[in-house]
Design a protein around this motif. Structure first.
Motif, PDB file in Angstrom:
ATOM      1  N   PRO A 254      -2.500  36.072  24.494  1.00 28.13           N
ATOM      2  CA  PRO A 254      -3.380  35.965  25.659  1.00 28.13           C
ATOM      3  C   PRO A 254      -3.017  34.736  26.476  1.00 28.13           C
ATOM      4  O   PRO A 254      -2.729  33.669  25.920  1.00 28.13           O
ATOM      5  N   ALA A 255      -3.033  34.881  27.774  1.00 29.22           N
ATOM      6  CA  ALA A 255      -2.598  33.775  28.630  1.00 29.22           C
ATOM      7  C   ALA A 255      -3.543  32.589  28.567  1.00 29.22           C
ATOM      8  O   ALA A 255      -3.108  31.438  28.700  1.00 29.22           O
ATOM      9  N   ASP A 256      -4.830  32.845  28.365  1.00 31.02           N
ATOM     10  CA  ASP A 256      -5.799  31.762  28.464  1.00 31.02           C
ATOM     11  C   ASP A 256      -6.488  31.437  27.139  1.00 31.02           C
ATOM     12  O   ASP A 256      -7.451  30.660  27.129  1.00 31.02           O
ATOM     13  N   ALA A 257      -6.047  32.006  26.025  1.00 37.72           N
ATOM     14  CA  ALA A 257      -6.693  31.750  24.739  1.00 37.72           C
ATOM     15  C   ALA A 257      -6.148  30.478  24.112  1.00 37.72           C
ATOM     16  O   ALA A 257      -4.959  30.170  24.224  1.00 37.72           O
ATOM     17  N   GLU A 258      -7.027  29.757  23.457  1.00 36.24           N
ATOM     18  CA  GLU A 258      -6.623  28.554  22.740  1.00 36.24           C
ATOM     19  C   GLU A 258      -6.387  28.901  21.268  1.00 36.24           C
ATOM     20  O   GLU A 258      -7.163  29.612  20.651  1.00 36.24           O
ATOM     21  N   GLY A 259      -5.332  28.340  20.729  1.00 33.19           N
ATOM     22  CA  GLY A 259      -4.980  28.606  19.339  1.00 33.19           C
ATOM     23  C   GLY A 259      -5.685  27.690  18.389  1.00 33.19           C
ATOM     24  O   GLY A 259      -6.475  26.844  18.801  1.00 33.19           O
ATOM     25  N   PRO A 260      -5.402  27.831  17.097  1.00 29.60           N
ATOM     26  CA  PRO A 260      -4.456  28.816  16.595  1.00 29.60           C
ATOM     27  C   PRO A 260      -5.068  30.216  16.497  1.00 29.60           C
ATOM     28  O   PRO A 260      -6.237  30.365  16.144  1.00 29.60           O
TER      29      PRO A 260
ATOM     30  N   GLN B 132      15.402  41.065   7.355  1.00 29.55           N
ATOM     31  CA  GLN B 132      15.295  40.481   8.699  1.00 29.55           C
ATOM     32  C   GLN B 132      13.841  40.275   9.109  1.00 29.55           C
ATOM     33  O   GLN B 132      13.496  39.238   9.685  1.00 29.55           O
ATOM     34  N   VAL B 133      12.977  41.245   8.848  1.00 24.84           N
ATOM     35  CA  VAL B 133      11.574  41.081   9.220  1.00 24.84           C
ATOM     36  C   VAL B 133      10.943  39.962   8.389  1.00 24.84           C
ATOM     37  O   VAL B 133      10.120  39.187   8.907  1.00 24.84           O
ATOM     38  N   ALA B 134      11.340  39.840   7.130  1.00 23.66           N
ATOM     39  CA  ALA B 134      10.856  38.709   6.333  1.00 23.66           C
ATOM     40  C   ALA B 134      11.288  37.393   6.963  1.00 23.66           C
ATOM     41  O   ALA B 134      10.496  36.432   7.039  1.00 23.66           O
ATOM     42  N   ALA B 135      12.518  37.323   7.434  1.00 27.09           N
ATOM     43  CA  ALA B 135      12.993  36.105   8.093  1.00 27.09           C
ATOM     44  C   ALA B 135      12.216  35.836   9.377  1.00 27.09           C
ATOM     45  O   ALA B 135      11.917  34.680   9.707  1.00 27.09           O
ATOM     46  N   ALA B 136      11.869  36.894  10.109  1.00 26.37           N
ATOM     47  CA  ALA B 136      11.091  36.728  11.332  1.00 26.37           C
ATOM     48  C   ALA B 136       9.712  36.165  11.025  1.00 26.37           C
ATOM     49  O   ALA B 136       9.232  35.250  11.704  1.00 26.37           O
ATOM     50  N   VAL B 137       9.052  36.686   9.980  1.00 26.41           N
ATOM     51  CA  VAL B 137       7.728  36.184   9.604  1.00 26.41           C
ATOM     52  C   VAL B 137       7.829  34.733   9.147  1.00 26.41           C
ATOM     53  O   VAL B 137       6.990  33.886   9.497  1.00 26.41           O
ATOM     54  N   ARG B 138       8.868  34.436   8.392  1.00 28.93           N
ATOM     55  CA  ARG B 138       9.061  33.055   7.912  1.00 28.93           C
ATOM     56  C   ARG B 138       9.233  32.102   9.104  1.00 28.93           C
ATOM     57  O   ARG B 138       8.666  30.999   9.128  1.00 28.93           O
ATOM     58  N   HIS B 139      10.002  32.526  10.094  1.00 28.81           N
ATOM     59  CA  HIS B 139      10.208  31.707  11.289  1.00 28.81           C
ATOM     60  C   HIS B 139       8.895  31.496  12.039  1.00 28.81           C
ATOM     61  O   HIS B 139       8.584  30.373  12.470  1.00 28.81           O
TER      62      HIS B 139
ATOM     63  N   ALA C 134       4.377  27.685  13.523  1.00 26.93           N
ATOM     64  CA  ALA C 134       3.010  28.074  13.862  1.00 26.93           C
ATOM     65  C   ALA C 134       2.378  27.136  14.873  1.00 26.93           C
ATOM     66  O   ALA C 134       1.700  27.581  15.811  1.00 26.93           O
ATOM     67  N   ASP C 135       2.580  25.838  14.717  1.00 26.64           N
ATOM     68  CA  ASP C 135       1.967  24.892  15.656  1.00 26.64           C
ATOM     69  C   ASP C 135       2.502  25.097  17.066  1.00 26.64           C
ATOM     70  O   ASP C 135       1.736  25.108  18.040  1.00 26.64           O
ATOM     71  N   GLU C 136       3.802  25.257  17.178  1.00 26.28           N
ATOM     72  CA  GLU C 136       4.414  25.460  18.491  1.00 26.28           C
ATOM     73  C   GLU C 136       3.924  26.741  19.159  1.00 26.28           C
ATOM     74  O   GLU C 136       3.698  26.777  20.383  1.00 26.28           O
ATOM     75  N   LEU C 137       3.738  27.800  18.346  1.00 27.00           N
ATOM     76  CA  LEU C 137       3.397  29.109  18.887  1.00 27.00           C
ATOM     77  C   LEU C 137       1.892  29.362  18.936  1.00 27.00           C
ATOM     78  O   LEU C 137       1.462  30.418  19.417  1.00 27.00           O
ATOM     79  N   GLY C 138       1.098  28.429  18.450  1.00 32.31           N
ATOM     80  CA  GLY C 138      -0.350  28.624  18.446  1.00 32.31           C
ATOM     81  C   GLY C 138      -0.811  29.689  17.492  1.00 32.31           C
ATOM     82  O   GLY C 138      -1.744  30.449  17.781  1.00 32.31           O
ATOM     83  N   ILE C 139      -0.156  29.745  16.318  1.00 31.36           N
ATOM     84  CA  ILE C 139      -0.441  30.767  15.315  1.00 31.36           C
ATOM     85  C   ILE C 139      -1.203  30.140  14.148  1.00 31.36           C
ATOM     86  O   ILE C 139      -0.916  29.013  13.740  1.00 31.36           O
TER      87      ILE C 139
END
Length: 342
Positions: free
Chosen positions: A84-90, A143-150, A155-160
């Motif tokens: 979402p463009a305006d949502a605050e994380g995480p 590969q999907v496991a690597a994507a989840v690990r990344h 998480a902090d950078e991506l607001g996750i």
């Protein structure tokens, strides 16, 4: 000359071009799965473009996307992140793996779907993975496991919020997501696949599986010669083995054999006319035996209109909208309903 013929009972019959193409593809499987796999990929590209147009019409504004973020080595190690463009994380994380019979499909075709889900208060990540026949099982799971690990590592950078994750997928992507959920929750399964769990079982709050193939033993249950050809071509292309069903790899492929009571809460759906419906029935039975929290959106055999493979993306229909509502309810229960926050 017409490409199709009709008998006196008004039942369509394939024309000579269709019969010739089918015969050529069947003959090619005496040597290699590649021609059939590439033909399937071409068909999926055409239908995927149609799906994308429908989903884009339903995608709201108010989201933003980071495209082709690198999650690892190699040309296919890319993912999109929608939020979402305006949502605050995480914010909770939903990782959705696209389908395509392991030989086709792209994350880009479902971008409208991902934006729609993100608009409800989630970070939605869509990884690319390498396709057969150039890459073989279980490369996409790794590969999907690597994507989840990344994603969790950044998480902090991506607001996750890395403690609130749901894995999801459609068709072949549902199989990949289900395998990864079993890697996270079933001791020893990751060792068999050489896949390390990218997060803890407590962080994996749920799994959403739509129209997937889950059980190798059902590979011979196709309802038509064309369906049997597709299954044979894709499994051979994906595994590199003509005798896949007799090979030990078939045992790791079959998700119902690798679920435990720790498997996360699961939402299952499939159309009543989907040729892969028996796979959902088999997985549901296995999850029920283990006491897993399973929610379903299944349709009676006589439901009309008959719902085929990937019915859930036809968002102009009541049935697809029913799945979307059930999905959002499931996510709200497992991840926290952000729509209720001030």
């Amino acid at each position: 000359m017409s490409n199709d013929s009709t008998t006196g009972d008004a039942t369509p019959r394939p024309g000579w071009r269709g019969r010739t193409a089918f015969a050529l593809l069947r003959a090619s499987l005496l040597v290699s799965p590649r021609p059939a796999a590439l033909a399937i990929r071409t068909v999926f590209a055409r239908t995927g473009a149609q799906t994308a147009r429908v989903l884009d019409r339903h995608a709201p504004s108010g989201t933003r996307t980071e495209r082709d973020r690198r999650y690892g080595e190699g040309p296919d190690a890319l993912l999109d992140v929608h939020r979402p463009a305006d949502a605050e994380g995480p914010l909770p994380l939903l990782v959705w793996v696209h389908g395509g019979a392991f030989v086709g499909g792209t994350k880009d075709e479902l971008a409208g779907w991902f934006r729609l889900l993100a608009s409800h208060g989630y970070v939605v990540a869509a990884p690319r993975y390498s396709l057969a026949p150039g890459h073989r099982y279980p490369t996409p799971v790794r590969q999907v496991a690597a994507a989840v690990r990344h994603l969790c590592a950044h998480a902090d950078e991506l607001g996750i919020d890395p403690a609130r994750v749901v894995l999801a997928g459609d068709s072949a992507g549902a199989h990949i997501a289900a395998q990864l959920a079993a890697v996270v929750t079933t001791p020893g399964y990751g060792d068999q696949l050489a896949v390390a769990a990218p997060l803890t079982a407590d962080a994996l709050r749920g799994v959403v599986l739509a129209c997937g193939p889950y059980d190798a033993r059902l590979a011979g249950t196709a309802s038509s010669p064309a369906g049997a050809l597709l299954i044979k071509a894709t499994l051979w292309a994906y595994t590199g083995r003509r005798d896949f069903l007799e090979h030990p790899a078939a045992r790791t492929f079959s998700v119902p054999d690798h679920v435990t009571p720790r498997f996360p809460a699961t939402l299952l759906t499939v159309g009543n006319a989907d040729p892969l419906a028996a796979h959902t029935t088999a997985l549901l039975a296995a999850l029920d035996r283990e006491g897993v929290d399973v929610r379903t959106l299944l349709w009676p055999p006589d439901h009309r209109p008959a719902l085929g493979h990937e019915y859930q993306f036809a968002l102009d229909t009541d049935e697809a909208q029913a799945f979307l509502a059930r999905l959002l309810e499931f996510l709200g229960d497992g991840l926290g309903d952000l729509r209720a926050r001030p």
